[in-house]
Scaffold this motif. Structure first.
Motif, PDB file in Angstrom:
ATOM      1  N   GLY A  64       0.789  -1.222   0.000  1.00 30.56           N
ATOM      2  CA  GLY A  64       0.000   0.000   0.000  1.00 30.56           C
ATOM      3  C   GLY A  64       0.823   1.275   0.000  1.00 30.56           C
ATOM      4  N   THR A  65       2.135   1.159  -0.076  1.00 31.57           N
ATOM      5  CA  THR A  65       3.019   2.327  -0.044  1.00 31.57           C
ATOM      6  C   THR A  65       3.258   2.822  -1.468  1.00 31.57           C
ATOM      7  OG1 THR A  65       4.109   1.444   1.917  1.00 31.57           O
ATOM      8  CG2 THR A  65       5.274   3.162   0.715  1.00 31.57           C
ATOM      9  N   PRO A  66       3.130   4.132  -1.699  1.00 29.00           N
ATOM     10  CA  PRO A  66       3.421   4.667  -3.037  1.00 29.00           C
ATOM     11  C   PRO A  66       4.845   4.324  -3.472  1.00 29.00           C
ATOM     12  CG  PRO A  66       2.373   6.346  -1.671  1.00 29.00           C
ATOM     13  CD  PRO A  66       2.677   5.182  -0.785  1.00 29.00           C
ATOM     14  N   ARG A  67       5.029   4.110  -4.769  1.00 27.79           N
ATOM     15  CA  ARG A  67       6.291   3.771  -5.430  1.00 27.79           C
ATOM     16  C   ARG A  67       6.654   2.294  -5.323  1.00 27.79           C
ATOM     17  NH1 ARG A  67      10.992   7.226  -3.511  1.00 27.79           N
ATOM     18  NH2 ARG A  67      12.037   6.009  -5.105  1.00 27.79           N
ATOM     19  N   VAL A  68       5.990   1.516  -4.452  1.00 30.04           N
ATOM     20  CA  VAL A  68       6.271   0.082  -4.355  1.00 30.04           C
ATOM     21  C   VAL A  68       5.485  -0.621  -5.450  1.00 30.04           C
ATOM     22  CG1 VAL A  68       6.017  -1.979  -2.934  1.00 30.04           C
ATOM     23  CG2 VAL A  68       6.774   0.162  -1.896  1.00 30.04           C
ATOM     24  N   LEU A  69       6.178  -1.462  -6.231  1.00 34.08           N
ATOM     25  CA  LEU A  69       5.548  -2.161  -7.346  1.00 34.08           C
ATOM     26  C   LEU A  69       4.647  -3.289  -6.854  1.00 34.08           C
ATOM     27  CD1 LEU A  69       8.575  -2.415  -9.801  1.00 34.08           C
ATOM     28  CD2 LEU A  69       6.748  -0.708  -9.760  1.00 34.08           C
ATOM     29  N   ALA A  70       3.548  -3.494  -7.568  1.00 32.05           N
ATOM     30  CA  ALA A  70       2.632  -4.582  -7.233  1.00 32.05           C
ATOM     31  C   ALA A  70       3.146  -5.917  -7.783  1.00 32.05           C
ATOM     32  CB  ALA A  70       1.239  -4.280  -7.789  1.00 32.05           C
ATOM     33  N   ASP A  71       3.935  -5.868  -8.866  1.00 35.30           N
ATOM     34  CA  ASP A  71       4.469  -7.090  -9.461  1.00 35.30           C
ATOM     35  C   ASP A  71       5.961  -6.915  -9.698  1.00 35.30           C
ATOM     36  OD1 ASP A  71       4.574  -9.621 -10.620  1.00 35.30           O
ATOM     37  OD2 ASP A  71       4.140  -8.822 -12.628  1.00 35.30           O
ATOM     38  N   PRO A  72       6.806  -7.641  -9.040  1.00 36.17           N
ATOM     39  CA  PRO A  72       6.505  -8.683  -8.058  1.00 36.17           C
ATOM     40  C   PRO A  72       6.014  -8.091  -6.742  1.00 36.17           C
ATOM     41  CG  PRO A  72       8.877  -8.423  -8.297  1.00 36.17           C
ATOM     42  CD  PRO A  72       8.249  -7.506  -9.295  1.00 36.17           C
ATOM     43  N   ALA A  73       5.136  -8.828  -6.113  1.00 36.02           N
ATOM     44  CA  ALA A  73       4.525  -8.369  -4.863  1.00 36.02           C
ATOM     45  C   ALA A  73       5.537  -8.404  -3.720  1.00 36.02           C
ATOM     46  CB  ALA A  73       3.332  -9.257  -4.520  1.00 36.02           C
ATOM     47  N   PRO A  74       5.373  -7.525  -2.730  1.00 39.94           N
ATOM     48  CA  PRO A  74       6.245  -7.576  -1.547  1.00 39.94           C
ATOM     49  C   PRO A  74       6.170  -8.944  -0.874  1.00 39.94           C
ATOM     50  CG  PRO A  74       4.978  -5.549  -1.565  1.00 39.94           C
ATOM     51  CD  PRO A  74       4.418  -6.411  -2.658  1.00 39.94           C
ATOM     52  N   LYS A  75       7.294  -9.401  -0.358  1.00 35.73           N
ATOM     53  CA  LYS A  75       7.371 -10.720   0.281  1.00 35.73           C
ATOM     54  C   LYS A  75       8.116 -10.590   1.596  1.00 35.73           C
ATOM     55  CE  LYS A  75       6.943 -15.187   0.405  1.00 35.73           C
ATOM     56  NZ  LYS A  75       5.698 -15.694   0.935  1.00 35.73           N
ATOM     57  N   ALA A  76       7.492 -11.082   2.676  1.00 34.20           N
ATOM     58  CA  ALA A  76       8.088 -11.021   4.012  1.00 34.20           C
ATOM     59  C   ALA A  76       8.664 -12.378   4.391  1.00 34.20           C
ATOM     60  CB  ALA A  76       7.057 -10.580   5.029  1.00 34.20           C
ATOM     61  N   MET A  77       9.644 -12.349   5.315  1.00 32.21           N
ATOM     62  CA  MET A  77      10.280 -13.581   5.783  1.00 32.21           C
ATOM     63  C   MET A  77      10.858 -13.363   7.168  1.00 32.21           C
ATOM     64  SD  MET A  77      13.633 -13.176   3.414  1.00 32.21           S
ATOM     65  CE  MET A  77      12.755 -12.120   2.277  1.00 32.21           C
ATOM     66  N   ILE A  78      11.091 -14.459   7.878  1.00 32.46           N
ATOM     67  CA  ILE A  78      11.796 -14.403   9.163  1.00 32.46           C
ATOM     68  C   ILE A  78      13.287 -14.417   8.853  1.00 32.46           C
ATOM     69  CG2 ILE A  78      12.329 -15.661  11.280  1.00 32.46           C
ATOM     70  CD1 ILE A  78       9.502 -16.691  11.337  1.00 32.46           C
TER      71      ILE A  78
END
Length: 193
Positions: A119-133
């Motif tokens: 949901g942050t401006p300038r962050v691309l939707a593709d590829p989608a953000p990915k979180a990890m430990i």
């Protein structure tokens, strides 16, 4: 004899002085011909990140986002390691890291991080953000979210900060706690005390 020695010393001094100038001129020509670096590219060198404003015969002008201009000798751009963030294309992956308390569900926290980054401006939707430990630390479970942007010339620290602020808002809204380091101190009484 003394005039010969003096003129020889002056000649050697001038030669050493011109050596750097000639090296920078040749390096400038190499940069202009091979186009590995060109005006408009976003580069990182020696901890300085900025946009190449111009490449001259002797030096290149690098403008940072905070308004500073670095005049870097062309020889340094040829002989030192330079990271060209926009060489192949303008896409760049960034990471935002945060720790959550051990009492929190890391899967829920990672989902919130991904939503906040998306949901942050300038962050691309593709590829989608990915979180990890990333680690089980002393006071927290460390998490990171990777996300892509395509305009690094507009800065990377500002978009990373915006993602972190969005994560903060999402965690606050959903009651996810970000711990701070804590230490437990025990006092042991010895015999006879």
């Amino acid at each position: 004899t003394s005039l010969t020695v003096f003129s020889g010393a002056v000649g050697v001094g001038i030669g050493f002085g011109l050596q750097k100038i000639f090296g920078n001129l040749v390096s400038g020509v190499i940069l202009l011909v091979d186009k590995s670096l060109k005006p408009g590219d976003v580069i990182e060198m020696g901890g300085v990140q900025g946009r190449i404003a111009q490449i001259n015969a002797r030096y290149s002008a690098i403008e940072t986002l905070d308004g500073k201009a670095y005049l870097i000798p062309n020889e340094n751009l040829i002989t030192n390691e330079v990271i060209n963030l926009s060489y192949a294309n303008s896409r760049l992956m960034l990471r935002a890291e945060v720790g959550v308390a051990y009492s929190e569900d890391p899967r829920r926290a990672m989902a919130l991080m991904e939503q906040a980054a998306a949901g942050t401006p300038r962050v691309l939707a593709d590829p989608a953000p990915k979180a990890m430990i990333t680690a089980f630390a002393d006071s927290s479970v460390n998490l990171a979210v990777g996300f892509w942007i395509e305009d690094p010339q507009n800065g990377t620290g500002n978009v990373r900060g915006a993602v972190l602020l969005a994560i903060w808002d999402a965690f606050t809204q959903h009651g996810v706690s970000i711990p701070f380091p804590q230490r437990e101190v025990r006092v042991v009484k010895g015999e006879g005390e």
